[in-house]
Write a protein that holds these residues in place. Structure first.
Motif, PDB file in Angstrom:
ATOM      1  N   ARG A 294       1.037  -1.104   0.398  1.00 37.96           N
ATOM      2  CA  ARG A 294      -0.365  -0.279  -0.103  1.00 37.96           C
ATOM      3  C   ARG A 294       0.938   1.038   0.246  1.00 37.96           C
TER       4      ARG A 294
ATOM      5  N   ASN B 131      -0.112   5.279  -4.712  1.00 40.98           N
ATOM      6  CA  ASN B 131      -0.765   4.952  -3.148  1.00 40.98           C
ATOM      7  C   ASN B 131      -1.766   5.548  -2.875  1.00 40.98           C
TER       8      ASN B 131
ATOM      9  N   ARG C  33      -5.511  -0.559  -8.258  1.00 41.66           N
ATOM     10  CA  ARG C  33      -4.789  -2.088  -7.497  1.00 41.66           C
ATOM     11  C   ARG C  33      -6.235  -2.399  -6.449  1.00 41.66           C
TER      12      ARG C  33
ATOM     13  N   ASN D  53      -5.394  -2.650  -2.876  1.00 41.87           N
ATOM     14  CA  ASN D  53      -4.101  -3.098  -1.289  1.00 41.87           C
ATOM     15  C   ASN D  53      -4.792  -4.837  -0.602  1.00 41.87           C
TER      16      ASN D  53
ATOM     17  N   ASN E 133      -2.593  -7.147  -2.366  1.00 47.38           N
ATOM     18  CA  ASN E 133      -1.441  -6.636  -2.919  1.00 47.38           C
ATOM     19  C   ASN E 133      -1.153  -6.867  -4.447  1.00 47.38           C
TER      20      ASN E 133
END
Length: 120
Positions: free
Chosen positions: A30, A53, A71, A73, A76
């Motif tokens: 993250r 991020n 993404r 988080n 991952n």
């Protein structure tokens, strides 16, 4: 040990769609900016999509409107959804993780790459 493992590449016809995934381990995912780069034989590797991020995104003009980076988080993992693929998208695609850790210092990691081939 840091690992970035790409998957989802393959061979498809022009106009098709593909989703690449990059599973990351060994870093605090993250905190890292993530990106997809691509490289054709004999050419430089270049950035095509990035996600910070904080979730901000950036795209190369060549893929804007066709590719979407995202993404997760919790998993991952970073994704690259590709639509309306063209023969000129035929390249090796690489996942990248980067984080500034001090003045002039950056941690940066690369995956091994996955091949995308688009036939006309």
């Amino acid at each position: 040990q840091v690992q970035l493992v790409e998957s989802g590449g393959g061979l498809l016809q022009a106009g098709g769609s593909l989703r690449l995934s990059c599973a990351v381990s060994g870093i605090t995912f993250r905190l890292y900016d993530m990106a997809w780069h691509r490289q054709a034989p004999g050419k430089q590797r270049r950035l095509i999509a990035g996600i910070g991020n904080g979730g901000s995104t950036v795209y190369a003009d060549s893929v804007k409107g066709r590719f979407t980076i995202s993404r997760d988080n919790a998993r991952n993992t970073v994704y690259l959804q590709m639509h309306n693929l063209k023969p000129e998208d035929t390249e090796d695609y690489y996942c990248n993780a980067a984080r500034n850790v001090g003045p002039g210092l950056k941690n940066e990691y690369w995956g091994q790459g996955t091949q995308v081939t688009v036939s006309s």
